[in-house]
Design a protein around this motif. Structure first.
Motif, PDB file in Angstrom:
ATOM      1  N   GLN A  79       0.122   4.222  -0.033  1.00  0.00           N
ATOM      2  CA  GLN A  79      -0.412   5.316   0.804  1.00  0.00           C
ATOM      3  C   GLN A  79      -0.088   5.127   2.284  1.00  0.00           C
ATOM      4  O   GLN A  79      -0.280   6.041   3.073  1.00  0.00           O
ATOM      5  CB  GLN A  79      -1.925   5.479   0.588  1.00  0.00           C
ATOM      6  N   TYR A  80       0.392   3.927   2.681  1.00  0.00           N
ATOM      7  CA  TYR A  80       0.775   3.680   4.080  1.00  0.00           C
ATOM      8  C   TYR A  80       2.279   3.487   4.242  1.00  0.00           C
ATOM      9  O   TYR A  80       2.841   3.807   5.278  1.00  0.00           O
ATOM     10  CB  TYR A  80       0.100   2.404   4.612  1.00  0.00           C
ATOM     11  N   PHE A  97       0.844  -1.195   0.000  1.00  0.00           N
ATOM     12  CA  PHE A  97       0.000   0.000   0.000  1.00  0.00           C
ATOM     13  C   PHE A  97       0.884   1.252   0.000  1.00  0.00           C
ATOM     14  O   PHE A  97       1.402   1.643   1.047  1.00  0.00           O
ATOM     15  CB  PHE A  97      -0.908  -0.001   1.229  1.00  0.00           C
ATOM     16  N   MET A 120       4.431  -9.095   6.730  1.00  0.00           N
ATOM     17  CA  MET A 120       3.184  -8.461   7.169  1.00  0.00           C
ATOM     18  C   MET A 120       3.211  -8.224   8.680  1.00  0.00           C
ATOM     19  O   MET A 120       2.755  -7.196   9.164  1.00  0.00           O
ATOM     20  CB  MET A 120       2.015  -9.367   6.786  1.00  0.00           C
ATOM     21  N   GLU A 121       3.794  -9.188   9.420  1.00  0.00           N
ATOM     22  CA  GLU A 121       3.863  -9.054  10.882  1.00  0.00           C
ATOM     23  C   GLU A 121       4.746  -7.891  11.294  1.00  0.00           C
ATOM     24  O   GLU A 121       4.419  -7.153  12.212  1.00  0.00           O
ATOM     25  CB  GLU A 121       4.455 -10.337  11.487  1.00  0.00           C
ATOM     26  N   ILE A 122       5.880  -7.724  10.629  1.00  0.00           N
ATOM     27  CA  ILE A 122       6.872  -6.734  11.088  1.00  0.00           C
ATOM     28  C   ILE A 122       6.533  -5.326  10.597  1.00  0.00           C
ATOM     29  O   ILE A 122       7.058  -4.349  11.119  1.00  0.00           O
ATOM     30  CB  ILE A 122       8.294  -7.143  10.634  1.00  0.00           C
ATOM     31  N   CYS A 123       5.653  -5.182   9.617  1.00  0.00           N
ATOM     32  CA  CYS A 123       5.387  -3.852   9.056  1.00  0.00           C
ATOM     33  C   CYS A 123       4.684  -2.960  10.074  1.00  0.00           C
ATOM     34  O   CYS A 123       3.553  -3.228  10.447  1.00  0.00           O
ATOM     35  CB  CYS A 123       4.547  -3.943   7.791  1.00  0.00           C
ATOM     36  N   PRO A 124       5.335  -1.860  10.536  1.00  0.00           N
ATOM     37  CA  PRO A 124       4.709  -0.997  11.534  1.00  0.00           C
ATOM     38  C   PRO A 124       3.545  -0.191  10.949  1.00  0.00           C
ATOM     39  O   PRO A 124       2.762   0.380  11.695  1.00  0.00           O
ATOM     40  CB  PRO A 124       5.832  -0.047  11.959  1.00  0.00           C
ATOM     41  N   ASP A 125       3.452  -0.136   9.634  1.00  0.00           N
ATOM     42  CA  ASP A 125       2.469   0.732   9.004  1.00  0.00           C
ATOM     43  C   ASP A 125       1.289  -0.031   8.410  1.00  0.00           C
ATOM     44  O   ASP A 125       0.399   0.578   7.836  1.00  0.00           O
ATOM     45  CB  ASP A 125       3.154   1.558   7.912  1.00  0.00           C
ATOM     46  N   GLY A 126       1.321  -1.346   8.519  1.00  0.00           N
ATOM     47  CA  GLY A 126       0.244  -2.142   7.935  1.00  0.00           C
ATOM     48  C   GLY A 126       0.189  -2.000   6.428  1.00  0.00           C
ATOM     49  O   GLY A 126      -0.879  -1.992   5.828  1.00  0.00           O
ATOM     50  N   ALA A 127       1.366  -1.877   5.801  1.00  0.00           N
ATOM     51  CA  ALA A 127       1.411  -1.574   4.376  1.00  0.00           C
ATOM     52  C   ALA A 127       1.600  -2.806   3.506  1.00  0.00           C
ATOM     53  O   ALA A 127       1.741  -2.682   2.295  1.00  0.00           O
ATOM     54  CB  ALA A 127       2.532  -0.563   4.104  1.00  0.00           C
ATOM     55  N   ILE A 128       1.643  -3.984   4.114  1.00  0.00           N
ATOM     56  CA  ILE A 128       1.778  -5.215   3.332  1.00  0.00           C
ATOM     57  C   ILE A 128       0.656  -6.162   3.724  1.00  0.00           C
ATOM     58  O   ILE A 128       0.351  -6.329   4.903  1.00  0.00           O
ATOM     59  CB  ILE A 128       3.139  -5.899   3.582  1.00  0.00           C
ATOM     60  N   LYS A 129       0.047  -6.753   2.706  1.00  0.00           N
ATOM     61  CA  LYS A 129      -1.002  -7.739   2.983  1.00  0.00           C
ATOM     62  C   LYS A 129      -0.718  -8.987   2.170  1.00  0.00           C
ATOM     63  O   LYS A 129      -0.548  -8.917   0.952  1.00  0.00           O
ATOM     64  CB  LYS A 129      -2.364  -7.167   2.605  1.00  0.00           C
ATOM     65  N   LYS A 162       6.164   3.547   4.574  1.00  0.00           N
ATOM     66  CA  LYS A 162       7.123   4.622   4.845  1.00  0.00           C
ATOM     67  C   LYS A 162       8.539   4.220   4.461  1.00  0.00           C
ATOM     68  O   LYS A 162       9.491   4.918   4.793  1.00  0.00           O
ATOM     69  CB  LYS A 162       7.039   5.025   6.318  1.00  0.00           C
TER      70      LYS A 162
END
Lengths: 269, 244
Positions: free
Chosen positions: A211-212, A209, A256-265, A214
């Motif tokens: 847009q999320y 994503f 997905m677990e480590i992404c602090p921004d929730g930018a991977i699904k 960083k």
């Protein structure tokens, strides 16, 4: 008297440009002031820098009309709109500020310079030197400061990072050269580009994503198969996004677990 | 699994934390813990001053933004007035171990039935990386440019161990790292369940990366967490016993 307003995303280096300008002007025995204006964030959020350079004493560090306005990111556009007057020169990143955002200023902006700083930096100097290209373009408007003062100021600012000094000076020269050559200009930002967000095969799909994201790259470090690498596409902050080699991906979900921004699904089919 | 917790407020994204921030990661895990326990409508989230305040609009749960160090007493007051809520006080090492240390210790002594989650990133992050009570020995910060010396500044504080010595039998103390998703989620859930069951004070310290102030890239951040683990041992430091 030159009133300069620099607006960027926190972390893009807006304050560094201002610091170098003010320091160089001070070294050139001009009167100068610089005051930053940003929110509570260390990174992210719009960050403004007010700089004034003058022969006469400066009464107050802020102002409500800028002579030179630099727009480095999308979110800055609506913040700085009120600082644009009849004589304001607007410098913007034509390769990064999106066109639909920029068109909000249509009619308000009388003179402008579109500098594709992100593109030039990515090709020649690395993304970290983007702000130095802008410094060059702004310097074209404040030539009363001798160039060697800018050079000294860059050296002082990056004293702890000698490897950046030369590169940054070259980027500064490139920005100045671009502003001097005055290439054909259009009041146009970056066109909407289709950025690939979904990578999939018949077992899984990996979605990012922009847009999320960083660009911290924790996902790449965590990937047990080294399937994630730093890609070419940029996220909303203008930093590089990860991309996945879907062949190598084993769908473990660590990214997905480590992404602090929730930018991977990641989804298994 | 979803990429974002249901209890996060989607309209507030992207959140305000820096790129690669461990605190955001801890809050994501807290969000999933709230989802899994299904307590979104009963939880009240109280954030402190410091980087933790950047989460003021992060959750779609009732949220209080408190004064510096006062997340603990505010949530204690709320819990006493409305015992049915699940009070979560969230703070950094500055808010919990420096300005708010008295509140944390006294709340633990009183065995208040709240959950305190504390982020330990070994510095004061929002103000630019000064020495905190948790700064490691010999770690360089902006106020200890030659490294933290024991002779001048003492040793880093061990919060859960310290609180465990004065805690009531029903209290729960644990330490984990924000890059370990499963363990951290389990500890946070244990701490929340401990409160829900009314057993006692629950406290989780989360070691967390601060790439901006540590000046580290992703790999170096993970390495620094490994370094922190040598000073701050992980695990459930005190599990609650059944209260008689």
């Amino acid at each position: 008297m030159k009133k300069i307003l620099i607006a960027g995303e926190g972390g893009q280096g807006a304050q560094s440009i201002a610091e170098i300008l003010a320091l160089a002007a001070h070294k050139a025995d001009l009167k100068t002031s610089y005051i930053p204006n940003f929110g509570v964030e260390q990174r992210g959020g719009v960050s403004l820098a007010f700089v004034q350079i003058s022969n006469d004493p400066i009464n107050y560090p802020k102002f409500d009309r800028a002579d030179i306005l630099l727009i480095m990111c999308n979110r800055a556009v609506s913040v700085v709109k009120e600082f644009i007057g009849e004589n304001t020169l607007v410098i913007f990143d034509g390769s990064f500020v999106s066109d639909d955002k920029l068109q909000e200023l249509q009619g308000v902006v009388k003179s402008y310079l579109s500098l594709p700083a992100k593109n030039i930096a990515q090709e020649k100097f690395g993304l970290k030197s983007t702000n130095m290209l802008f410094l060059g373009a702004i310097y074209h408007e404040v030539l009363e400061i001798p160039k060697e003062m800018i050079s000294t100021a860059i050296n002082e600012k990056f004293a702890a990072y000698p490897e950046f000094q030369q590169n940054n000076k070259k980027a500064f020269e490139a920005g100045l050269q671009y502003a001097t050559s005055k290439p054909d200009q259009q009041f146009k930002g970056r066109q909407k580009q289709e950025v690939k967000t979904v990578y999939e095969d018949d077992q899984k799909s990996w979605e990012r994503f922009p847009q999320y994201c960083k660009g911290c790259m924790l996902c790449a470090v965590r990937c047990p198969k080294n399937a994630i690498t730093m890609g070419k596409d940029l996220n909303f902050l203008g930093t590089q996004m990860p991309e996945v080699d879907i062949e190598k991906c084993i769908a473990c979900g660590k990214c997905m677990e480590i992404c602090p921004d929730g930018a991977i699904k990641l989804e298994k089919h | 699994m979803e990429n974002l917790p249901k209890s996060w407020k989607k309209s507030a994204l992207p959140h305000k934390f820096c790129s690669g921030c461990g605190q955001a990661l801890a809050l994501k895990i807290l969000g999933f813990a709230i989802d899994e326990l299904n307590i979104q409508d009963k939880a009240v989230y109280g954030s402190d001053i410091g980087c933790s305040l950047l989460s003021w609009n992060m959750f779609d749960v009732d949220t209080v933004q408190t004064h510096h160090g006062r997340a603990t007493p505010t949530m204690v007051g709320l819990k006493r007035a409305k015992p049915e809520v699940i009070a979560i006080a969230f703070m950094g090492d500055g808010g919990g171990y420096a300005i708010g240390a008295q509140h944390l210790i006294n709340s633990c002594l009183r065995d208040d039935k709240i959950t305190v989650i504390l982020i330990n990133n070994a510095n004061y992050a929002m103000t630019g990386g000064q020495m905190a009570p948790t700064t490691l020995v010999d770690e360089k910060t902006t106020t200890t440019p030659a490294g933290r010396k024991i002779s001048e500044f003492g040793r880093p504080i061990h919060g859960p161990e310290m609180l465990a010595t004065i805690a009531a039998p029903g209290a729960y103390m644990a330490r984990c790292t924000s890059d370990d998703f499963e363990t951290t989620k389990n500890y946070i859930k244990n701490a929340l369940v401990n409160q829900i069951e009314g057993k006692g004070f629950s406290f989780v310290e989360i070691l967390s990366m601060c790439p901006v102030n540590w000046k580290t890239n992703a790999q170096q951040s993970i390495d620094f967490i490994e370094e922190m683990k040598k000073t701050f041992p992980l695990g459930e430091i005190k599990v609650s016993k059944d209260v008689v």
